[in-house]
Design an enzyme around this catalytic site. Structure first.
Site, PDB file in Angstrom:
ATOM      1  N   LYS A  72       0.848  -1.206   0.000  1.00 35.39           N
ATOM      2  CA  LYS A  72       0.000   0.000   0.000  1.00 35.39           C
ATOM      3  C   LYS A  72       0.884   1.257   0.000  1.00 35.39           C
ATOM      4  O   LYS A  72       0.639   2.197  -0.764  1.00 35.39           O
ATOM      5  CB  LYS A  72      -0.933  -0.003   1.219  1.00 35.39           C
ATOM      6  CG  LYS A  72      -2.082  -0.985   1.071  1.00 35.39           C
ATOM      7  CD  LYS A  72      -2.911  -1.186   2.331  1.00 35.39           C
ATOM      8  CE  LYS A  72      -3.984  -2.253   2.074  1.00 35.39           C
ATOM      9  NZ  LYS A  72      -4.801  -2.594   3.228  1.00 35.39           N
ATOM     10  N   GLN A 108      -4.913  -1.363   9.415  1.00 40.44           N
ATOM     11  CA  GLN A 108      -4.871  -2.677   8.773  1.00 40.44           C
ATOM     12  C   GLN A 108      -5.529  -3.730   9.662  1.00 40.44           C
ATOM     13  O   GLN A 108      -5.252  -3.822  10.857  1.00 40.44           O
ATOM     14  CB  GLN A 108      -3.403  -3.050   8.466  1.00 40.44           C
ATOM     15  CG  GLN A 108      -3.223  -4.334   7.685  1.00 40.44           C
ATOM     16  CD  GLN A 108      -3.788  -4.267   6.257  1.00 40.44           C
ATOM     17  OE1 GLN A 108      -3.846  -3.210   5.646  1.00 40.44           O
ATOM     18  NE2 GLN A 108      -4.197  -5.402   5.735  1.00 40.44           N
ATOM     19  N   ASP A 132     -11.111   3.150   3.720  1.00 41.68           N
ATOM     20  CA  ASP A 132     -11.542   1.754   3.612  1.00 41.68           C
ATOM     21  C   ASP A 132     -13.052   1.659   3.382  1.00 41.68           C
ATOM     22  O   ASP A 132     -13.543   0.600   2.966  1.00 41.68           O
ATOM     23  CB  ASP A 132     -11.243   1.012   4.926  1.00 41.68           C
ATOM     24  CG  ASP A 132      -9.936   0.231   4.874  1.00 41.68           C
ATOM     25  OD1 ASP A 132      -9.584  -0.264   3.790  1.00 41.68           O
ATOM     26  OD2 ASP A 132      -9.294   0.119   5.939  1.00 41.68           O
TER      27      ASP A 132
HETATM   28  N1  GUN Z   1      -7.238  -6.540   5.711  1.00 39.90           N
HETATM   29  C1  GUN Z   1      -7.571  -7.242   4.606  1.00 39.90           C
HETATM   30  N2  GUN Z   1      -8.170  -6.446   3.695  1.00 39.90           N
HETATM   31  C2  GUN Z   1      -8.212  -5.215   4.245  1.00 39.90           C
HETATM   32  C3  GUN Z   1      -8.699  -3.961   3.774  1.00 39.90           C
HETATM   33  O1  GUN Z   1      -9.228  -3.819   2.663  1.00 39.90           O
HETATM   34  N3  GUN Z   1      -8.537  -2.913   4.642  1.00 39.90           N
HETATM   35  C4  GUN Z   1      -7.973  -3.051   5.876  1.00 39.90           C
HETATM   36  N4  GUN Z   1      -7.887  -1.964   6.656  1.00 39.90           N
HETATM   37  N5  GUN Z   1      -7.519  -4.204   6.332  1.00 39.90           N
HETATM   38  C5  GUN Z   1      -7.632  -5.274   5.509  1.00 39.90           C
END
Ligand code: GUN
Length: 302
Positions: free
Chosen positions: A68, A112, A135
């Site tokens: 990311k 996350q 998100d």
């Molecule tokens: N863990 C797995 N997929 C995601 C996501 O799209 N966002 C976040 N914050 N954590 C994740």
């Protein structure tokens, strides 16, 4: 992938299943965001900022967060990574999110998931400012999406929708089945497909006759977290299959990643299919960049 067509730049090279290239499409999305980010910087004199918070040392989460941050740099965004120890408590994490909510250089905040077990995910999501919730997990953004007015839409379903529209064009009137009912993927995916005028069915672990329900679908989105669960007998010939699963399995003593779809079995039947890896995963990250820019613009235009 012998005998398969590769879908790129709108060209389909033969009449076998189209392999939907998430890597290529995501690179295109990131480039588009980079262009718009340059325009943002010219207009406002600073970069949109994305803060990514990682608690603990879960290896998969570390990889996701690294990717990311790397993509954010490519998109011209200012990214800030916060790594907190595994025993971090709720008060400390809430305080960090609160600080980021009030930082004018930060336009997007992502914590996350999954979090270590002493932390409550719902509580922390609720603390994120909905305007910075890139998100799309905050209850306000969930409500906006379900009423068809979403602006910050969860990245994985958004990436899936973009791939479906790439392959199928207008989705109106299609029968879509979503396998899995998670808050992160299944439910928002169903909301997006409904907004695109599909007839949507969600199936899950308690559904009876999943195979029969899936086999009537024009679109199948598999997000159940079950390795290679979807077989060719579940798929209507020519259907589009989107595989959200990323499961690590042992194969001949080696660790490899497989989706929720039995790819080798399903690919000859499907009209189009996403590979794992290289399908939905890169699109999720590209959509995060898109959401950060959308959030930054909305905050500046307030
Ligand atoms: N863990 C797995 N997929 C995601 C996501 O799209 N966002 C976040 N914050 N954590 C994740």
């Amino acid at each position: 992938m012998l005998g398969c067509a590769i879908y790129n730049s709108g060209e389909i090279s033969d009449n076998m299943a189209v392999i939907i290239d998430g890597k290529q499409l995501s690179a295109q999305v990131v480039q588009e965001v980079a262009v718009e980010t340059r325009a943002f910087v010219e207009e406002f004199g600073f970069q949109p900022g994305l803060a990514v918070v990682l608690v603990g040392e879960d290896p998969a989460s570390q990889v996701y967060v690294r990717n990311k941050v790397k993509r954010a740099t490519e998109a011209g965004l200012h990214s800030i990574e916060y790594k907190l120890p595994v025993h971090t408590d709720q008060v400390t994490l809430n305080a960090l999110v609160d600080k980021l909510n009030n930082d004018p250089k930060v336009h997007g905040v992502l914590v996350q998931l999954p979090l270590p077990k002493q932390l409550n995910e719902e509580d922390i999501i609720a603390v994120i400012n909905p305007e910075k919730d890139v998100d799309g997990f905050h209850p306000i953004n969930v409500g906006r999406l379900s009423s068809g007015q979403g602006m910050l839409i969860p990245c994985t379903p958004l990436g899936c929708l973009m791939m479906l529209e790439r392959v199928l064009g207008n989705l109106s009137g299609k029968n879509a089945v979503v396998i899995g009912r998670s808050n992160i993927v299944g439910k928002p995916m169903a909301a997006l497909l409904l907004k695109a005028n599909c007839t949507v069915t969600i199936v899950h672990s308690r559904t009876q006759n999943i195979e029969a329900i899936c086999s009537g679908a024009d679109i199948v989105v598999a997000a159940a977290g079950q390795p290679q669960m979807v077989k060719s007998s579940w798929i209507k010939p020519g259907a589009t299959v989107i595989d959200v699963g990323i499961n690590a399995v042992e194969c001949d003593g080696k660790r490899k990643l497989v989706g929720d779809v039995d790819y080798t079995d399903v690919e000859p039947v499907a009209g189009a299919i996403t590979p794992v890896p290289g399908g939905v995963g890169p699109m999720t990250i590209a959509c995060l960049m898109k959401n950060t820019l959308i959030a930054a613009r909305a905050q500046m235009n307030k």
